[in-house]
Design a protein around this motif. Structure first.
Motif, PDB file in Angstrom:
ATOM      1  N   CYS A 130      -8.849  12.994  -2.149  1.00  0.00           N
ATOM      2  CA  CYS A 130      -7.888  13.361  -1.104  1.00  0.00           C
ATOM      3  C   CYS A 130      -6.620  14.040  -1.612  1.00  0.00           C
ATOM      4  N   CYS A 131      -6.452  14.142  -2.921  1.00  0.00           N
ATOM      5  CA  CYS A 131      -5.227  14.728  -3.465  1.00  0.00           C
ATOM      6  C   CYS A 131      -5.437  16.127  -4.023  1.00  0.00           C
ATOM      7  N   ARG A 132      -6.524  16.779  -3.683  1.00  0.00           N
ATOM      8  CA  ARG A 132      -6.730  18.136  -4.186  1.00  0.00           C
ATOM      9  C   ARG A 132      -7.271  19.032  -3.082  1.00  0.00           C
ATOM     10  N   PRO A 133      -6.742  20.213  -2.948  1.00  0.00           N
ATOM     11  CA  PRO A 133      -5.600  20.721  -3.730  1.00  0.00           C
ATOM     12  C   PRO A 133      -4.263  20.197  -3.202  1.00  0.00           C
ATOM     13  N   ALA A 134      -4.273  19.617  -2.003  1.00  0.00           N
ATOM     14  CA  ALA A 134      -3.047  19.041  -1.430  1.00  0.00           C
ATOM     15  C   ALA A 134      -3.418  17.764  -0.702  1.00  0.00           C
ATOM     16  N   VAL A 135      -2.421  17.045  -0.223  1.00  0.00           N
ATOM     17  CA  VAL A 135      -2.662  15.786   0.487  1.00  0.00           C
ATOM     18  C   VAL A 135      -3.424  16.069   1.776  1.00  0.00           C
ATOM     19  N   LYS A 136      -4.593  15.451   1.916  1.00  0.00           N
ATOM     20  CA  LYS A 136      -5.413  15.649   3.104  1.00  0.00           C
ATOM     21  C   LYS A 136      -5.401  14.367   3.945  1.00  0.00           C
ATOM     22  N   ILE A 137      -4.694  14.411   5.053  1.00  0.00           N
ATOM     23  CA  ILE A 137      -4.538  13.221   5.891  1.00  0.00           C
ATOM     24  C   ILE A 137      -5.878  12.746   6.420  1.00  0.00           C
ATOM     25  N   SER A 138      -6.724  13.655   6.874  1.00  0.00           N
ATOM     26  CA  SER A 138      -8.018  13.268   7.435  1.00  0.00           C
ATOM     27  C   SER A 138      -8.892  12.589   6.380  1.00  0.00           C
ATOM     28  N   CYS A 139      -8.789  13.063   5.145  1.00  0.00           N
ATOM     29  CA  CYS A 139      -9.549  12.460   4.044  1.00  0.00           C
ATOM     30  C   CYS A 139      -9.090  11.026   3.808  1.00  0.00           C
ATOM     31  N   PHE A 140      -7.779  10.818   3.767  1.00  0.00           N
ATOM     32  CA  PHE A 140      -7.241   9.476   3.559  1.00  0.00           C
ATOM     33  C   PHE A 140      -7.652   8.537   4.696  1.00  0.00           C
ATOM     34  N   LEU A 141      -7.613   9.027   5.924  1.00  0.00           N
ATOM     35  CA  LEU A 141      -8.011   8.189   7.074  1.00  0.00           C
ATOM     36  C   LEU A 141      -9.463   7.741   6.926  1.00  0.00           C
ATOM     37  N   GLN A 142     -10.319   8.675   6.541  1.00  0.00           N
ATOM     38  CA  GLN A 142     -11.735   8.351   6.378  1.00  0.00           C
ATOM     39  C   GLN A 142     -11.949   7.346   5.255  1.00  0.00           C
ATOM     40  N   GLU A 143     -11.280   7.550   4.131  1.00  0.00           N
ATOM     41  CA  GLU A 143     -11.437   6.649   2.989  1.00  0.00           C
ATOM     42  C   GLU A 143     -10.906   5.248   3.310  1.00  0.00           C
ATOM     43  N   ARG A 144      -9.731   5.183   3.935  1.00  0.00           N
ATOM     44  CA  ARG A 144      -9.147   3.878   4.266  1.00  0.00           C
ATOM     45  C   ARG A 144     -10.019   3.133   5.265  1.00  0.00           C
ATOM     46  N   LEU A 145     -10.629   3.860   6.181  1.00  0.00           N
ATOM     47  CA  LEU A 145     -11.516   3.228   7.154  1.00  0.00           C
ATOM     48  C   LEU A 145     -12.730   2.630   6.454  1.00  0.00           C
ATOM     49  N   GLN A 146     -13.275   3.342   5.479  1.00  0.00           N
ATOM     50  CA  GLN A 146     -14.435   2.841   4.743  1.00  0.00           C
ATOM     51  C   GLN A 146     -14.101   1.594   3.934  1.00  0.00           C
ATOM     52  N   MET A 147     -12.855   1.501   3.454  1.00  0.00           N
ATOM     53  CA  MET A 147     -12.460   0.366   2.616  1.00  0.00           C
ATOM     54  C   MET A 147     -11.935  -0.825   3.424  1.00  0.00           C
ATOM     55  N   GLN A 148     -11.797  -0.657   4.731  1.00  0.00           N
ATOM     56  CA  GLN A 148     -11.140  -1.685   5.544  1.00  0.00           C
ATOM     57  C   GLN A 148     -11.823  -3.039   5.467  1.00  0.00           C
TER      58      GLN A 148
ATOM     59  N   GLU B   1       0.844  -1.189   0.000  1.00  0.00           N
ATOM     60  CA  GLU B   1       0.000   0.000   0.000  1.00  0.00           C
ATOM     61  C   GLU B   1       0.885   1.247   0.000  1.00  0.00           C
ATOM     62  N   PRO B   2       0.780   2.092  -1.021  1.00  0.00           N
ATOM     63  CA  PRO B   2       1.613   3.304  -1.078  1.00  0.00           C
ATOM     64  C   PRO B   2       1.195   4.312  -0.012  1.00  0.00           C
ATOM     65  N   THR B   3       2.105   5.193   0.322  1.00  0.00           N
ATOM     66  CA  THR B   3       1.785   6.252   1.264  1.00  0.00           C
ATOM     67  C   THR B   3       0.856   7.268   0.617  1.00  0.00           C
ATOM     68  N   ASN B   4       0.270   8.107   1.445  1.00  0.00           N
ATOM     69  CA  ASN B   4      -0.618   9.147   0.915  1.00  0.00           C
ATOM     70  C   ASN B   4       0.106  10.031  -0.095  1.00  0.00           C
ATOM     71  N   GLU B   5       1.344  10.401   0.248  1.00  0.00           N
ATOM     72  CA  GLU B   5       2.128  11.266  -0.630  1.00  0.00           C
ATOM     73  C   GLU B   5       2.441  10.577  -1.957  1.00  0.00           C
ATOM     74  N   GLU B   6       2.776   9.275  -1.896  1.00  0.00           N
ATOM     75  CA  GLU B   6       3.081   8.531  -3.117  1.00  0.00           C
ATOM     76  C   GLU B   6       1.855   8.433  -4.017  1.00  0.00           C
TER      77      GLU B   6
END
Length: 481
Positions: A203-221, A152-157
């Motif tokens: 989650c990649c616009r306009p910049a990397v949003k950590i909270s967005c990624f956390l929410q999305e990853r939780l939904q896909m878990q 799994e790539p990092t948010n930045e990647e």
């Protein structure tokens, strides 16, 4: 979980239908080109979802079919298939459009400088001509060891890659994901890809949003956990010899079932996997697993089950299977394995003779993973079945008795080794194995046991690798006699 998966499935209904039609299309352009129903279905879906989604589905199918191919090679064959669909779906396309296109693709596959995946077996197909060659090419499927799971790539990647190439990001991800999940329905791969790409878009616009990624990853878990489970059981079903016998012993051990009860459950699960693992549409798998949960949690035997098992059965169908799969297996005391010398193992009047013998051989071993267990059971089965076709069955079994007892002893040793592996720290375990494995070739045999323990004691071990490592142990064991 079932409801969430079905909700996600509904979002991709058109794509899943396309998967079914497209597989028929790809098959038909090889073996019965130009059938109107294939053209109508594929062309209808091509217009409905567009060329990009169409290409994604073709990429899934060919990434699963040729996981050893590079992205460029798989993209090349996907491009050819997509162009063929586009060309043959035009109103003015000639009736023999598919046939001519498929012939050209098969000829290109057999060319010296073919840009398509270099699949083992292509050379043999290319010695054939016409429809035979097309059928041979269509039936090719890669069978080498499993690829490592997709890291799994990092948010930045994710954001770097997505921003750099938004157009091809989805098809590149689907290639990597599909080739690592080559034995599950293609629709699940597309669903996972859509979820991942949606996460990148949000989650990649306009910049990397950590909270967005956390929410999305939780939904896909939950979906990701289910996919890991499904990938494991489908890999086992497709690749393991004597998998059904191993399943019977596994459920007998896990749930404390008799041979008869375990046989019913294992046969039901095995037939469902056999029916649905390689089908592109996920509905088949969801329906089969939901139906299997009712068999597994039958009210007639539920009261006799452990409290943990009963709790699992109160969950939604797909969650039940994940819950049961995580239950701890307990050592059980079953009757000793009957003497293998009896010719009753081969009598038609005793149709379950060999099945029962294999069940009793495997059911007492709670620490052995299914890939390891089925490999040893397959060796036992082959030994017995060879005697069943001999002129004097009893004499043959008597001659093979020492070999069969050796296989039983190997199961006990494997069980003990994995039990120790789970209990001890790795350095302590390695030292213990080095002390125990002595004699000629001791270093190689020690390494073989260490490789097997580290890679294959886990219940969700890779099927093909662990089958091979177990066969290595058997070979070393035979060579020391």
């Amino acid at each position: 979980m079932k409801e969430k998966l079905l909700e996600n499935t509904a979002m991709l209904t058109k794509v899943f239908i396309l998967g079914f039609c497209l597989c028929s299309f790809l098959y038909n352009i090889y073996i019965s080109a130009g059938k109107n129903y294939a053209k109508e279905n594929v062309c209808q879906e091509l217009k409905a979802i567009g060329i990009e989604k169409f290409k994604e589905m073709v990429t899934v199918l060919y990434s699963q079919k040729f996981p050893n191919g590079t992205f460029q090679e798989v993209s090349c064959v996907a491009d050819e298939m997509t162009k063929l669909a586009e060309k043959c779906c035009k109103d003015d396309a000639s009736p023999d459009c598919y046939d001519k296109g498929a012939t050209e693709i098969s000829e290109k596959s057999c060319g010296k400088d073919s840009p398509f995946p270099k699949h083992p077996g292509i050379e043999q197909c290319c010695t054939l001509q016409g429809q035979e060659r097309k059928l041979c090419l269509a039936s090719l499927r890669y069978t080498a060891d499993e690829l490592a799971s997709l890291t799994e790539p990092t948010n930045e990647e994710i954001c770097t890659e997505y921003t750099k190439d938004k157009k091809d990001y989805a098809v590149r991800y689907v290639y990597e994901f599909a080739r690592r999940h080559r034995n599950i329905p293609a629709g699940f791969v597309l669903n996972a890809t859509q979820n991942h790409v949606r996460m990148a878009e949000r989650c990649c616009r306009p910049a990397v949003k950590i909270s967005c990624f956390l929410q999305e990853r939780l939904q896909m878990q939950s979906s990701n956990i289910f996919l890991r489970f499904l990938s494991n059981v489908c890999n086992n079903q497709v690749n393991l010899k004597s998998f059904k016998f191993g399943l019977s012993a596994y459920y007998g051990n896990l749930l404390g079932l008799s041979f008869e009860e375990a046989s019913v459950i294992s046969s039901r699960f095995h037939s469902g996997l056999e029916k649905c693992c390689l089908k592109p549409q996920p509905e088949c798998m969801i329906e089969e697993l939901t139906s299997f949960q009712k068999v597994l949690c039958s009210e007639s035997k539920l009261d006799a089950m452990s409290g943990d098992f009963q709790k699992c059965c109160k969950k939604p169908a797909l969650d039940t299977l994940l819950c049961v799969d995580d239950l701890k297996r307990q050592p059980r005391q079953s009757p000793d394995v009957a003497s293998p010398v009896s010719s009753k193992l081969c009598e038609e009047a005793q149709p379950h003779g060999i099945d029962r013998y294999l069940f009793l051989s495997g059911v007492n071993h709670a620490s052995i993973s299914l890939p390891v267990l089925t490999t040893v059971l397959n060796r036992i089965k082959n030994t017995v079945m060879a005697c069943c076709s001999s002129a004097d069955i009893t004499m043959c079994l008597t001659e093979k008795e020492s070999k069969l007892k050796k296989s039983q002893a190997l199961l006990s040793k494997l069980d003990e080794t994995c039990s120790r592996y789970f209990r001890l720290d790795l350095p302590v375990f390695k030292t213990l194995m080095q002390k125990e494995v002595q004699g000629e070739g001791g270093e190689k045999r020690t390494q073989a046991w260490l490789d097997l323990a580290i890679s294959c004691c886990s219940q969700r071990s890779p099927a093909q690798l662990c089958q091979k490592l177990t066969e290595d142990i058997i070979k070393y064991d035979d060579d020391t006699v």
